[in-house]
Structure formats: structure tokens, C-alpha cells
Design an enzyme around this catalytic site. Sequence first.
Site, short mmCIF file in Angstrom:
data_model
loop_
_atom_site.label_atom_id
_atom_site.label_comp_id
_atom_site.label_asym_id
_atom_site.label_seq_id
_atom_site.Cartn_x
_atom_site.Cartn_y
_atom_site.Cartn_z
N ILE A 749 69.61 48.18 53.32
CA ILE A 749 69.28 48.33 51.90
C ILE A 749 68.09 49.25 51.67
CG2 ILE A 749 70.23 46.10 51.20
CD1 ILE A 749 67.39 44.96 51.31
N GLY A 750 67.51 49.75 52.74
CA GLY A 750 66.38 50.67 52.56
C GLY A 750 65.91 51.26 53.86
N CYS A 751 65.26 52.42 53.72
CA CYS A 751 64.64 53.09 54.86
C CYS A 751 63.15 53.16 54.57
CB CYS A 751 65.20 54.50 55.07
SG CYS A 751 66.96 54.55 55.41
N GLY A 752 62.42 52.13 54.95
CA GLY A 752 61.00 52.11 54.68
C GLY A 752 60.24 53.04 55.59
N GLY A 753 58.94 53.18 55.32
CA GLY A 753 58.13 54.08 56.11
C GLY A 753 57.95 53.63 57.54
N PHE A 754 58.33 52.38 57.86
CA PHE A 754 58.11 51.87 59.21
C PHE A 754 59.40 51.35 59.84
CE2 PHE A 754 54.25 51.47 56.77
CZ PHE A 754 53.34 52.10 57.59
N GLY A 755 60.52 51.55 59.21
CA GLY A 755 61.77 51.12 59.81
C GLY A 755 62.82 50.81 58.77
N LYS A 771 62.90 43.63 57.89
CA LYS A 771 62.46 44.97 58.30
C LYS A 771 62.44 45.01 59.82
CE LYS A 771 59.35 47.20 55.99
NZ LYS A 771 60.06 48.44 55.63
N ASP A 869 50.06 53.36 51.93
CA ASP A 869 51.32 54.06 51.63
C ASP A 869 51.88 53.61 50.29
OD1 ASP A 869 53.30 55.89 52.09
OD2 ASP A 869 54.51 54.60 53.38
#
Length: 1021
Positions: A749-755, A771, A869
Site C-alpha cells: 500500500i505504500g513505498c515509504g522512505g525506509f521500505g 513496514k 522526513d
Amino acid sequence: MGVLRVYVILILVGFCVQIVVVNSQNLTCNSNDLKALEGFMRGLESSIDGWKWNESSSFSSNCCDWVGISCKSSVSLGLDDVNESGRVVELELGRRKLSGKLSESVAKLDQLKVLNLTHNSLSGSIAASLLNLSNLEVLDLSSNDFSGLFPSLINLPSLRVLNVYENSFHGLIPASLCNNLPRIREIDLAMNYFDGSIPVGIGNCSSVEYLGLASNNLSGSIPQELFQLSNLSVLALQNNRLSGALSSKLGKLSNLGRLDISSNKFSGKIPDVFLELNKLWYFSAQSNLFNGEMPRSLSNSRSISLLSLRNNTLSGQIYLNCSAMTNLTSLDLASNSFSGSIPSNLPNCLRLKTINFAKIKFIAQIPESFKNFQSLTSLSFSNSSIQNISSALEILQHCQNLKTLVLTLNFQKEELPSVPSLQFKNLKVLIIASCQLRGTVPQWLSNSPSLQLLDLSWNQLSGTIPPWLGSLNSLFYLDLSNNTFIGEIPHSLTSLQSLVSKENAVEEPSPDFPFFKKKNTNAGGLQYNQPSSFPPMIDLSYNSLNGSIWPEFGDLRQLHVLNLKNNNLSGNIPANLSGMTSLEVLDLSHNNLSGNIPPSLVKLSFLSTFSVAYNKLSGPIPTGVQFQTFPNSSFEGNQGLCGEHASPCHITDQSPHGSAVKSKKNIRKIVAVAVGTGLGTVFLLTVTLLIILRTTSRGEVDPEKKADADEIELGSRSVVLFHNKDSNNELSLDDILKSTSSFNQANIIGCGGFGLVYKATLPDGTKVAIKRLSGDTGQMDREFQAEVETLSRAQHPNLVHLLGYCNYKNDKLLIYSYMDNGSLDYWLHEKVDGPPSLDWKTRLRIARGAAEGLAYLHQSCEPHILHRDIKSSNILLSDTFVAHLADFGLARLILPYDTHVTTDLVGTLGYIPPEYGQASVATYKGDVYSFGVVLLELLTGRRPMDVCKPRGSRDLISWVLQMKTEKRESEIFDPFIYDKDHAEEMLLVLEIACRCLGENPKTRPTTQQLVSWLENIDVSS
């Protein structure tokens, strides 16, 4: 005899001076002063170098020898003191890295004449008692973090200097400020948050020479009493909301040397009083609402050196009497409604160096007289309807000192001259963009060895890119995009010296006007205030270049942007590109590249924008911190790619025929390996059994190792849950795997800044977000657990709660509460179907919630947490659109691949504050800057930056600030939410956003101020 007397006198004087010095050095603090200094010291967060602090015995009494302190004997001060003690008269502690509070005990230093604490990090309010020191002459608290209301009861009869520049004071400027300051010479209240009007009582400061009220929230008109300050030499009122007409009484300020009223809302005509202001050398009235013609007295001013009237609605012809204006060095009349021709007499202004005539419709050619313009160094005619480029260049080449030339949006569809005799030997900046020029890159540019910045984009230039461009050793910015160039990329571009190492970095020219780049009828312009604002870049996109990408591009360690989009490039992507360690943007999309994406590119730790879309690439997509943040669109159009952003990678089965042939060829090797493996296994088992028996017989068991093993075993199978009151309600790793279908791509559901982030529904029906932190976190399990437990204690209604964590293979899994409505980024920038986007009330509520969450992290959470961030994709929304900050504190859990990149530098392009480029320490004010960018997103509906777009506003901040200075705020706002009912509220939020985006971190508000300001905005029904 006379000579002898002189010698005797000199000896006696020297002896007396020696006595005075000795006595001064032997002075000890008065006991009251000593206590006051002790109180001052206790208010600080750390000791002062050079102060002899001793906890057991308090201070050393010889404080007159301490750093920053000057004493005088009580007798010399006329005091009745039998002990003749030393009294503290100066406290000079500027730039000492002090932090903490300014203790009220300083007010007990009743003989203090100078209190200088400039450029520290002191905070809190100012005690009223500090403003009652009868002997104080200099009070300098500038460049700190003091806040609160400024004390209204001021009694400083000896004060000459009052400087609280660059703090966070708010409220009204005290009406009684000047009532008890009879000797005041300098008042500097600039760069604070004072509001309301300039007090009428300012006229009582009759001796003031410097009055700085710039960069506040002041409104209303200038009080008439201010024009009584006949000694005034500097009046700085810029960057406020002052309005009304500029009074003709301005002429009474006959000693005025510098007047800055820029970026306000003054209107009407500029008064014709400048012959009376015969000492005025600096006058800036840019970005106001002035109309009418330039005053004749201004056009004949003998004293003016810098004149800026940019961005008003002045009209008529430009007239300057150069015979009179003998001191004029800088002239900026851009963005006005002047008419007529370019003044041909300007070369007669013999000291004039910089001219900005951008956005003035001359419809003319550059005068022949400019051949004699030997003082000229910087010239901008951007978007001024200038014609005949051949004539313009032929004339301007005679300006031997010309360093900056901007001719964008002129000469439509003319041909760029190729006359080899043209020479611009000292030229450093040349921008001739968006002119639809025909021709080739002219050979005469090779005669400009100092060229640093070359922009010929958005023309119709053709032919090949000349190799000699690589010999321009100072060139750091090359934009040839959106032309019709063919052939290979010159190999010489891979050895541009200014992009290879910092040792070859060049000093940028600094004209006094902004640059506008790539502005045409289709899109807004991108503004750079200085050439140094341009990122080191090579942009060859949207041409017809062929051949391969040179591996030697990897040598350009200072390059920030490499854009080769939309060409016909072929071959492999060189693995050596990982050598461009400063690279932020790499766009190779829409070419014919083949092979795989080099795994080495994960080393590009600053890479924020990456695209290889629509090529012929194959193989696995690299995994790593940066690559997991790139959207799927970065890789689309490559059928052979596989991985988390594409179809899953599978081991390809060999064909029966191929397998049979290989089997026959290698059968002997297989048998040999099998036999060898079997024998080796038997040997190892035998040795292992002997060791076990030996250990058991001795009865030795290492309890610490056993505990570690048990912990690792437990960690690998179970999930650690925080705030779980029901001890029977356990969660296992198997539950996680089942709820995510073993981290199936369909659950991302997402591509965060850490994974990557996966949606999961637990056995009890609870929805969570998981995550997955891939790869080595750089911490041992126990360190990681301690960090995670700290983050789990951050509990606030506007934070995404961390529910638990566990290990999975080499990855760490963090379990968060689930937000039904996804991210703010989705609702602002990606949502294309369903109900309309967020209305204004919802956006304002989101801004308030995010501010409250950030304020909690900064000020209430223990320990305090820097987010590092802040961005719209890290603001998640509940089912009722309540804002929740996500990913806070994760920078401490992740170590990037390169050691030179610290966790403090984690951030996203477009949100990173400017100071992070010069320092490796993240700050709370850095988070505030990023929050300001989010506010702009809420107001405009636009992304903060998209460098890869060929058109449009790449940099949201620059665009907004430019529109704001042009008083075009209504064009900034998202048309979906903008209407007159909400206009005032939106303008207030815009003002708050701009405060957050201040270049100097100390001028930015605290998060608590953000919460207060946003809460005080009333939403219209």
C-alpha cells in the site's frame, strides 16, 4: 631641558598606566555581581569556556579575568565602596554557542554598560527587569531564539543600541518603546513576528539613526511621526504588510542614506522628494503597488547607487539623467508597465554595472550605444520583446566586463548567429532559452573560457553537440534540452573539471537580480536568485541523441542532475554511474537502453528522483533504501524487468534439450562433487559429535550465550507488541505472513522512505500496516529494540502509533495502526477517480493536526524526536481525515549505504531545507521548513518539485515566492478550493508557510507557534 621633561612625563605616564593595568587585573567581583553571574550561569545549559566554574565552591572570585567580562573599579565609577571591588561593566559573550535561558539575575549587574549575547541559541522570554538597567548602553540579543511579548515597561536612559534582530518576539511593538530612550541611536527589531502597526510613539526616539523593522507582520501606514526623525540614516521596513501612500514628508529625512520599503503593499505614486534626500544611496521599493511615472527627482539623483523598483505598475518612458546620476551602479526596473525604447544614454552612467529590464515590453533592439558600455557586468532583458539577436550579440560583445547575460523569451524564431568572430571573453552566465531559435551551438562560445552556466534550452537548435564544450573548465550547468540535436553525447562532457571535484569549484557571479528560466506561454517560470542557486546539471533531454551512455560519467562526483530523457540512446546502463556520489536526479527514461539496472546504483545515497521507464531493460530491479522509495512508474515500459516494482522474479527453467546436453557434459563433475560432499559431511558430523560429547561431559553451559540464543529464537518466531494489556492475545510471525500472503506484492500500500508498507488483517480482524525495513539496519538486535521501544512511547492523536515489531529473515518488521484514507500525497496528487479532492476546511484541519503531531514530537515527547522526513506522503489520514504523522524517528533505525551520508541527512528532494546542504546536523527548524512545503502543497495542490518535467514549475517554493512578490497570490491557490469566502484564511496560511520557509533557520517559527497560528484561523462557513 625640554626633551628631558618629555622623557620624564612619558616615564610617569607609563608608570601610571602600568599601575592602572595591574589594579584592573587584580580586581575581584563585587559580591552582588558574583551572585548575579552565578545566576546567569545556572540558567545556561552548559558552562562557558574560560569561566572558572566550581560546583563545590561556587565561582572563583577573580571573575574580572573571565572571558567576555570587563570590570572597572567601584571608585572609578564614583561609587562609595570601601573594598574598592571590581564592578562588571561589560558582558561580551557573542558567538559562544550558549543555550538555555537568560536569567533575570543579570538585572542585578547594576553597573552593566554592555550586554552582548548575539548569535547564540538562548531562548525563553525577556524579563522586564532587564530593561531597567540605568547604566546600560548596548543591549544586543540578536540572532537567538528569544520569544514571547517584548516588555512594554522600558527604562534605559543610557541606552544607545537596542538590537533584538532575528528572534521570535511577537505581539505589538510597545507603544512606549521610545518614552525612556533619550540617547538611543540604533533600534533593530527586524526578523521577528511583531504585528499591528508601527507605533506613533516611534517619533519620540528623536536621536535614532538606524531603525530596523523589516521582516515582521506589521500592517497599516507609516505614522507621520516617523518623519520627524531627522537624524535617521537607515530605515528598513521591507517584508511586512504596510500599505497606503508613501508620504511626501519622506523628504524631511534629510540624513537618510538607505531606504528599503520593498515587499509591502504601498500604493499610489512615489513622491517626488529625492532632491531633498541628497544622501540617499540605496532605495529599494520593489514588489509594491506603486503606479505612475518615475519621479523626476529620482531620475536626477546624484547620490543614488542602488535603485530597485522591480515588480510594480510604473508606467511611461524610462528616463535617467546619467549626467547627474554619477553614482548609479545597480538598476532594477523589471516587471513594470514602462513603454517606449531602451534608453540609449545608459552607457553614460559611467558606474552602472547591473541592469534588469526583464518583463518590460520594449519591442525594440538593443541600442548601438551599448557598444560603449564598459562598466556593464550583468544584463537581463528576459521576456522584453527584444528583436534581432545578431545585432544584439554583435553590440554586447564590446562590453568587455560583461559576465552575466540573460536574453530568454526574445528573438522568436530567429537564427542564432554562428559568426566565429564573436567574443565574450569574460562571460560566466549565458541564458538564451525559450526563443525557438534555429541554428547550431555556435563555435564562438568556445571563446568564453570562464563560462559557468549555459542554457540554450527550448529552442530549435540542430546538429551535433560540439565536443569543445567539455573544455570549458568552469562549466557546471549545461541545459540543451528540448532541441533537435543528433549524434552521440560528446565524451568530453564526462571530464568537465568543475563537476569532477570540489577543488575545481568556481566562485559564482552574484548580480543583484533574480534569474528566470524556461518561462514561456505554456507554463510558469522557475526563478533562481543567484547563479549559485542552479544545481550542477547536465540536461540533454528531449533531443534525438544516439549511441551509448559513457561509463566515465561516473567521474562527475559533483553533478546533481543528469537528465538524458527522451532520446535514442542504446546499450547498457554503465555500473560506473554509481560514482556520481552527489547525484539527486537521474532520468534515462524513453530511450532504447538494454541489459539490467546495475545493482551498484543503490550506492547513490542522495538519489531522490530516478526513472528508466520505457526502455528495453531486463532482470531484477535493485533493492535498497533509495530504490524502494521510487514509484512503479520509474520502471514501467520495460517488459523484462522484475522485482518489487514489477512482476515477481522467477528462476527460468531450462529447455529439455539444453538440460540434456548440459547434463551429459557435466555428469562426471556432478558425481565427483556428490562423492566429495558426502565424505566431507561424514567428517564434519564426526567432529561435531566429539565436541558435543566433550562439552556435555564437563557440564559447561554458558548461560549468557544460551539467553542470547533463546532471545534470537523467540525474536524470530514471535511479535513484540507494545501497549497490549491482554497477555493471552499474542501475535506470531506466522500470523503476519498469513495476513500479508507472505508479503505478496498485491498487499503493498505504500513505498515509504525506509521500505515497503503492506496492508494486513490480523486474526482478530484488526487492520494494521506493516513496514518492512529491508537489509541491514546497522544496529544489533538489542539496540534496535531499544530504539523501537522509545518510538512506541510516542503517543499522540496525530501520530501513527507503533504497535509492535519482529524479525523476518534479514528484515525488521514494524507494525503500525492502519489509516483507512491513505496518505495526503495520494489525495492531493494521485487521486483521479471517485469524489472530489479535499475541500478547504479539511485541508486546514489536516494542517492543524499535522502541526500538533510535530509539536508533540519536538516539545512534549520524551525524549524529543526529530522527524527528519516531513512530507505529504508521511501524513496519513484516518477514516475521518484526521492527520497522523508517520515514519517519525525512523532515520535512527537506518544507516545508508555510504558512510559519508549521516542519518541526519535523510530527507526527500523538495522538502530538504537549504542549510542541510552545508551541514550534517538535522534540526527542529529543518522539520519546520519541510512542514512549510506541505502547507504549500495543501494550498496549491501541486508537488514540491518535479525536476524531470520538461515544462511547468519544477520548484514549487520559488514559483510561490515569485507569484507572491508579484501580488498574484490568488493564482497560487488550488482552483478547486479557492473562493472569496476563504481567501483571507488561505492568505494567512500562505504567510505561515512562507515563515516556515525562511532561508535562515532561526527566523522560522517553532512548532508551538505553528499550532497557535493555525488554531487562530477562523474557517468561514
